[in-house]
Design an enzyme around this catalytic site. Structure first.
Site, short mmCIF file in Angstrom:
data_model
loop_
_atom_site.label_atom_id
_atom_site.label_comp_id
_atom_site.label_asym_id
_atom_site.label_seq_id
_atom_site.Cartn_x
_atom_site.Cartn_y
_atom_site.Cartn_z
N ASP A 107 -7.66 -27.31 10.64
CA ASP A 107 -7.65 -28.11 9.25
C ASP A 107 -7.34 -27.09 7.91
O ASP A 107 -6.51 -27.48 7.08
CB ASP A 107 -9.12 -28.55 9.15
N ASP A 110 -8.95 -20.13 5.25
CA ASP A 110 -9.49 -19.86 4.00
C ASP A 110 -9.45 -18.38 3.90
O ASP A 110 -8.57 -17.53 3.63
CB ASP A 110 -11.11 -20.35 4.07
N PHE A 159 -13.40 -25.26 -2.73
CA PHE A 159 -13.85 -26.17 -1.81
C PHE A 159 -13.61 -27.60 -1.73
O PHE A 159 -13.76 -28.36 -2.75
CB PHE A 159 -15.44 -25.99 -1.66
N VAL A 160 -12.78 -27.88 -0.79
CA VAL A 160 -12.27 -29.25 -0.55
C VAL A 160 -12.91 -29.88 0.56
O VAL A 160 -13.46 -29.52 1.57
CB VAL A 160 -10.92 -29.33 -0.30
N ASP A 166 -15.49 -31.42 5.64
CA ASP A 166 -16.85 -31.85 5.43
C ASP A 166 -17.50 -31.01 4.50
O ASP A 166 -17.22 -29.94 4.14
CB ASP A 166 -17.68 -32.21 6.72
P1 5GP Z 1 -12.04 -18.96 7.44
O1 5GP Z 1 -12.34 -18.44 8.86
O2 5GP Z 1 -10.41 -19.12 7.43
O3 5GP Z 1 -12.51 -18.54 6.42
O4 5GP Z 1 -12.24 -20.61 7.46
C1 5GP Z 1 -11.69 -21.73 8.19
C2 5GP Z 1 -12.86 -22.82 8.61
O5 5GP Z 1 -13.80 -22.68 7.60
C3 5GP Z 1 -12.03 -23.96 8.45
O6 5GP Z 1 -11.67 -24.23 9.67
C4 5GP Z 1 -13.14 -24.82 7.87
O7 5GP Z 1 -13.98 -25.48 8.92
C5 5GP Z 1 -14.17 -23.99 6.97
N1 5GP Z 1 -13.49 -24.16 5.64
C6 5GP Z 1 -12.88 -23.17 4.74
N2 5GP Z 1 -12.72 -23.69 3.78
C7 5GP Z 1 -13.11 -24.85 3.53
C8 5GP Z 1 -13.27 -25.97 2.57
O8 5GP Z 1 -12.73 -25.78 1.44
N3 5GP Z 1 -13.81 -27.02 2.93
C9 5GP Z 1 -14.35 -27.51 4.23
N4 5GP Z 1 -14.81 -28.40 3.99
N5 5GP Z 1 -14.39 -26.42 5.00
C10 5GP Z 1 -13.74 -25.12 4.86
#
Ligand code: 5GP
Length: 186
Positions: A107, A110, A159-160, A166
């Site tokens: 999805d 980040d 944050f989206v 969600d």
């Molecule tokens: P990362 O491991 O790259 O920091 O984060 C990945 C996961 O964090 C994504 O698959 C998602 O589930 C969650 N995530 C990261 N940023 C956001 C955001 O802005 N909104 C939401 N709803 N989930 C996020």
């Protein structure tokens, strides 16, 4: 009242970031590119639950090639907005991916921790090829180096929610992408 008018939470203000029309246009483009790149092959698309379920559903319906679908579920954010940084496999693959063309469907990227962890995890299972498609990528948020072959949209580091994403398991059903901004108390 349409779905996009839903008020997401008392303490947050929602701001439209990507409309459903722009989403559909971009998903079609991604599907065309992926269909071209995998012509003559039958890739297995691995959706990362829960956030990728809507993107994956839209993407596979636009592909012009045969494909298979499987899912994994990993822990990352818990139910709040902050990342714990630790990744755990909560639901593993059902399929054997050895010698398969694997396309991981995420999805949002980040910090890059999840995608980096997933790449290592799948690489150990010796697929024929391994690529990642992420619907969203936050610019300037990387905490580790990572590779993603296909990106839907680059977005600001905010944050989206919506289109599968969600806050505390809610708002995944919003058809557009919204930035949630915390409203400070008066
Ligand atoms: P990362 O491991 O790259 O920091 O984060 C990945 C996961 O964090 C994504 O698959 C998602 O589930 C969650 N995530 C990261 N940023 C956001 C955001 O802005 N909104 C939401 N709803 N989930 C996020």
């Amino acid at each position: 009242m349409t779905k996009s008018d839903l008020h997401v939470a008392e303490s947050y203000r929602q701001r439209l970031l990507i409309s459903r029309a722009d989403i559909q246009r971009r998903v079609t483009e991604l599907a065309q590119q992926i269909s071209k790149d995998y012509a003559g092959r039958i890739p297995i698309l691995i959706g990362v639950l829960n956030g990728a379920f809507i993107f994956l559903a839209d993407l596979v319906r636009q592909l012009q090639i045969d494909c298979e679908v499987d899912f994994v579920k990993i822990s990352s954010y818990g139910c709040g907005k902050e990342s714990s940084g630790a990744v755990r496999m909560l639901k593993d693959l059902d399929a054997d991916i050895r010698d398969r063309d694997v396309l991981v469907v995420e999805d949002i990227v980040d910090s890059g921790l999840s995608v980096q962890w997933l790449r290592r995890y799948f690489e150990e299972r010796e697929p024929r090829s391994l690529r990642v498609v992420a619907f969203l990528r936050k610019v300037g948020a990387a905490r580790v180096p990572y590779e993603v072959e296909y990106i839907g949209f680059d977005i600001p580091n905010a944050f989206v929610v919506g289109y599968g994403l969600d806050l505390g398991q809610r708002y995944r059903n919003l058809p557009d992408i919204y930035v949630l901004e915390e409203v400070s108390p008066p």
